[in-house]
Structures are given as C-alpha cells and as structure tokens.
Design a protein around this motif. Structure first.
Motif, mmCIF file in Angstrom:
data_model
loop_
_atom_site.group_PDB
_atom_site.id
_atom_site.type_symbol
_atom_site.label_atom_id
_atom_site.label_comp_id
_atom_site.label_asym_id
_atom_site.label_seq_id
_atom_site.Cartn_x
_atom_site.Cartn_y
_atom_site.Cartn_z
ATOM 1 N N PHE A 118 0.867 -1.179 0.000
ATOM 2 C CA PHE A 118 0.000 0.000 0.000
ATOM 3 C C PHE A 118 0.907 1.234 0.000
ATOM 4 N N TRP A 119 0.785 2.059 -1.031
ATOM 5 C CA TRP A 119 1.648 3.228 -1.217
ATOM 6 C C TRP A 119 0.989 4.482 -0.649
ATOM 7 N N PHE A 120 1.720 5.215 0.180
ATOM 8 C CA PHE A 120 1.231 6.491 0.698
ATOM 9 C C PHE A 120 1.297 7.522 -0.423
ATOM 10 N N VAL A 121 0.163 8.191 -0.719
ATOM 11 C CA VAL A 121 0.111 9.122 -1.849
ATOM 12 C C VAL A 121 -0.300 10.541 -1.461
ATOM 13 N N GLY A 122 -0.491 10.793 -0.174
ATOM 14 C CA GLY A 122 -0.820 12.147 0.251
ATOM 15 C C GLY A 122 -1.924 12.174 1.299
ATOM 16 N N LYS A 123 -2.538 13.352 1.442
ATOM 17 C CA LYS A 123 -3.553 13.562 2.476
ATOM 18 C C LYS A 123 -4.730 14.356 1.910
ATOM 19 N N VAL A 124 -5.902 14.071 2.438
ATOM 20 C CA VAL A 124 -7.053 14.916 2.131
ATOM 21 C C VAL A 124 -7.490 15.598 3.424
ATOM 22 N N VAL A 125 -8.193 16.692 3.272
ATOM 23 C CA VAL A 125 -8.722 17.407 4.432
ATOM 24 C C VAL A 125 -10.143 17.825 4.108
ATOM 25 N N ARG A 126 -10.961 18.021 5.110
ATOM 26 C CA ARG A 126 -12.357 18.375 4.884
ATOM 27 C C ARG A 126 -12.822 19.383 5.936
ATOM 28 N N MET A 127 -13.813 20.147 5.585
ATOM 29 C CA MET A 127 -14.447 21.036 6.545
ATOM 30 C C MET A 127 -15.178 20.190 7.577
ATOM 31 N N ILE A 128 -15.056 20.552 8.841
ATOM 32 C CA ILE A 128 -15.772 19.871 9.913
ATOM 33 C C ILE A 128 -16.481 20.913 10.766
ATOM 34 N N THR A 129 -17.415 20.466 11.593
ATOM 35 C CA THR A 129 -18.153 21.401 12.431
ATOM 36 C C THR A 129 -17.277 21.907 13.567
ATOM 37 N N ASP A 130 -17.651 23.038 14.126
ATOM 38 C CA ASP A 130 -16.920 23.567 15.270
ATOM 39 C C ASP A 130 -16.990 22.596 16.447
ATOM 40 N N GLU A 131 -18.111 21.893 16.536
ATOM 41 C CA GLU A 131 -18.264 20.933 17.630
ATOM 42 C C GLU A 131 -17.260 19.785 17.500
ATOM 43 N N GLU A 132 -17.098 19.281 16.278
ATOM 44 C CA GLU A 132 -16.116 18.217 16.040
ATOM 45 C C GLU A 132 -14.709 18.710 16.361
ATOM 46 N N ALA A 133 -14.414 19.920 15.930
ATOM 47 C CA ALA A 133 -13.084 20.475 16.149
ATOM 48 C C ALA A 133 -12.809 20.694 17.630
ATOM 49 N N GLU A 134 -13.800 21.212 18.337
ATOM 50 C CA GLU A 134 -13.627 21.506 19.750
ATOM 51 C C GLU A 134 -13.425 20.232 20.569
ATOM 52 N N ALA A 135 -14.047 19.135 20.124
ATOM 53 C CA ALA A 135 -13.967 17.881 20.873
ATOM 54 C C ALA A 135 -12.625 17.186 20.732
ATOM 55 N N ASP A 136 -11.802 17.605 19.776
ATOM 56 C CA ASP A 136 -10.513 16.955 19.538
ATOM 57 C C ASP A 136 -9.379 17.862 20.001
ATOM 58 N N VAL A 137 -8.558 17.357 20.900
ATOM 59 C CA VAL A 137 -7.450 18.166 21.442
ATOM 60 C C VAL A 137 -6.390 18.434 20.393
ATOM 61 N N ASN A 138 -6.385 17.662 19.286
ATOM 62 C CA ASN A 138 -5.394 17.859 18.230
ATOM 63 C C ASN A 138 -5.807 18.921 17.210
ATOM 64 N N SER A 139 -6.989 19.465 17.369
ATOM 65 C CA SER A 139 -7.504 20.429 16.401
ATOM 66 C C SER A 139 -6.829 21.790 16.555
ATOM 67 N N ASN A 140 -6.793 22.537 15.442
ATOM 68 C CA ASN A 140 -6.291 23.913 15.468
ATOM 69 C C ASN A 140 -7.387 24.902 15.862
ATOM 70 N N TRP A 141 -8.597 24.391 16.044
ATOM 71 C CA TRP A 141 -9.740 25.249 16.313
ATOM 72 C C TRP A 141 -9.561 26.046 17.595
ATOM 73 N N ARG A 142 -10.005 27.311 17.566
ATOM 74 C CA ARG A 142 -9.912 28.182 18.731
ATOM 75 C C ARG A 142 -11.312 28.565 19.198
ATOM 76 N N PRO A 143 -11.541 28.634 20.480
ATOM 77 C CA PRO A 143 -12.865 28.966 21.011
ATOM 78 C C PRO A 143 -13.400 30.312 20.537
ATOM 79 N N ASP A 144 -12.495 31.233 20.227
ATOM 80 C CA ASP A 144 -12.936 32.566 19.817
ATOM 81 C C ASP A 144 -13.152 32.682 18.309
ATOM 82 N N ALA A 145 -13.063 31.561 17.606
ATOM 83 C CA ALA A 145 -13.209 31.590 16.150
ATOM 84 C C ALA A 145 -14.353 30.675 15.724
#
Length: 294
Positions: free
Chosen positions: A146-173
């Motif tokens: 299985f060959w690694f060929v890159g990454k995809v990214v998608r828009m997620i809800t603020d709730e999803e972002a806030e629930a993950d400590v690895n997110s770049n999401w900020r409470p004021d945004a």
C-alpha cells in the motif's frame, strides 16, 4: 511525527515538486519499463512523511516553467489528452462536486493547484482533526503493498473540532461561514470527490512502474487517520478501503469544502519509491506491532 522527522524547507520542496512534475513522457515510459526496486527500510523512509502544506507559489511556479513535450499536463502525462477514440459519449462530471483531470493539456496542473490551496486553507483551520491519510493499492502489481500518496482534508463542524485536542480550532473563532456547500463532507466524500485526481497523480508522478499501464484498471484507495504515518509503519494501524463513487456524493456536498495535499518524492525516493506498507487483503498488518528505535 516527532520534531526530528520534519521535511526539508519549503523552498526545497517547491523546487523538488516541480522537478518531479516536469518528468518527460520518455522518462515516465522508462520508469514503467524498469522493475520496482526492493523495499528499502521503512524506518529510513518515514522521516520524510509528515504534513507538508502546498503553497500557491510552488504550484504557480510549475505553470511558469511548463513547456512543450511530455510530462505533467501533456499528452501521455498527468492530465494529458487521451489518444484513444471512444464511441461512447463522455460523462460530464459536476465540477462543484468532483475534482477531476479533464484530459486537455495542462488540466492536471490547475486542478492540483486548486486542491492543494484548499488543503492549505482547511488544514489551517482544523489541523490534524480534519485530515485523512491516503494510500493506493495496486493489486495487479503487488496485492500486499500500500503506497502512501498524500492527504485529504475536509471542513468539519466547530463541535467536532472543539472535541478533539489535536484540532487547530480556537474557542474565539467560528468556521461556519467558511463552508461552501450545505453539508459537512465525510471522510469518504473527501476522497471519492478527488479520486480521479489522486489516482492520476499517483500513477503518473509517483509510481508509474507499479500503478500505470496494465496495472491502472485495478487501483484502489485506502485510508488511515490523519498524520498517522509513523503508527502505520509500526503496524499499529489497519487501513480502511474507500468504497463508493461520485454518484454517492450528497446533494449539498461541494468540492471546495475538501482539499488534497499530494505526496512528493525527494532524493532517493524518486528512484526507489517513498513510504509504503505491507498489509493483508483487509488492510490489516501482517506482522506484530513494534516501536522504532526500541
């Protein structure tokens, strides 16, 4: 990934990307005729593979240096014209839902630039949380690799972002006004909507000797959690096959809500290949877990 495994500088990657994308048609043919070399030590390869954001500058640079002949966006190359005639009518894909290479000369460059710019924008908002690693399996060449060929990214809800400590999401945004469609994309939609682009890039620019020609008809896309290359190499991750087609995209989905960051080969990877892992037919590791350096 640890800090000790960071990629080279952005300038070097910009130069390297377009050196690779300017592969001539003869070079691609020569690469396809050669046999794939033995798998190098995965521990030696993994240090190249953490997220590398693709900038507009480095993609525009490719447009300025593109010339005649083969290669990226030329006949026989990525996004090149198809010389085979077909009696059936071409299927017109909805550009608001699908990021596809159209077949005319240079189409690959523009589509890849758009996908990479979208990746940069969305990744900045959410980081690892909204990211999915993508692998290609070429069963007609080697059904276990299985060959690694890159990454995809998608828009997620603020709730999803806030629930993950690895997110770049900020409470004021708030990012709700960033959504172009009316539904938030799923991981599968983020990959399926860019399937043609990802496979064309992988088979023409990364491993034509393993994916192009007689192997291309059976290529498969598989996924892993975002930024999980190290864990995948250490046999801690089971890859998941991506099923579905563009017909499965929901009415409210918009392709501007997803992006693709292509893998880039540098140095010896251009000849020997980059990150790949061995799995069984279900994407499960075939060897026990281990820790690099232990």
């Amino acid at each position: 990934m640890t800090k000790g495994h960071r990629r080279p500088t952005a300038n070097r990657i910009r130069t390297t990307l377009f050196a690779g994308l300017l592969l001539s048609q003869s070079a691609v043919v020569a690469a396809f005729q050669s046999q794939a070399p033995p798998l190098p030590s995965l521990c030696q390869n993994i240090h190249h593979h953490h997220p590398s954001l693709t900038s507009q500058t480095r993609l525009d640079a490719k447009k300025k240096t593109a010339g005649g002949g083969g290669g990226f966006g030329s006949s026989g190359g990525f996004g090149g014209a198809n010389k085979k005639k077909s009696s059936s009518k071409a299927v017109v894909l909805d550009p608001s839902k699908v990021r596809s290479v159209s077949g005319y000369t240079g189409s690959g460059t523009k589509v890849l630039a758009t996908a990479a710019n979208n990746f940069d924008r969305i990744r900045k908002l959410f980081g690892k949380t909204a990211t999915t690693d993508v692998y290609v399996r070429s069963p007609l060449n080697d059904e276990t690799v299985f060959w690694f060929v890159g990454k995809v990214v998608r828009m997620i809800t603020d709730e999803e972002a806030e629930a993950d400590v690895n997110s770049n999401w900020r409470p004021d945004a708030t990012t709700e006004n960033e959504l172009v469609g009316t539904v938030y994309p799923t991981e599968v939609e983020a990959i399926v909507s860019q399937k043609r682009l990802i496979l064309e890039y992988a088979k023409n620019q990364l491993r034509p000797q393993n994916m192009a020609g007689p192997y291309s008809a059976a290529l498969e896309l598989w996924s892993a959690p975002g930024d999980s290359e190290m864990d995948t190499v250490q046999n801690k991750i089971t890859l998941v096959k991506v099923d579905g087609s563009t017909k499965d995209l929901r009415d409210g989905f918009h392709v501007k809500d997803v992006g693709y960051n292509p893998e880039i080969y540098i140095g010896d990877e251009k000849e020997k290949g980059g990150l790949r892992v061995v799995r069984d037919l279900e994407g499960r590791p075939v060897k026990p877990e281990f820790d690099i350096g232990s």
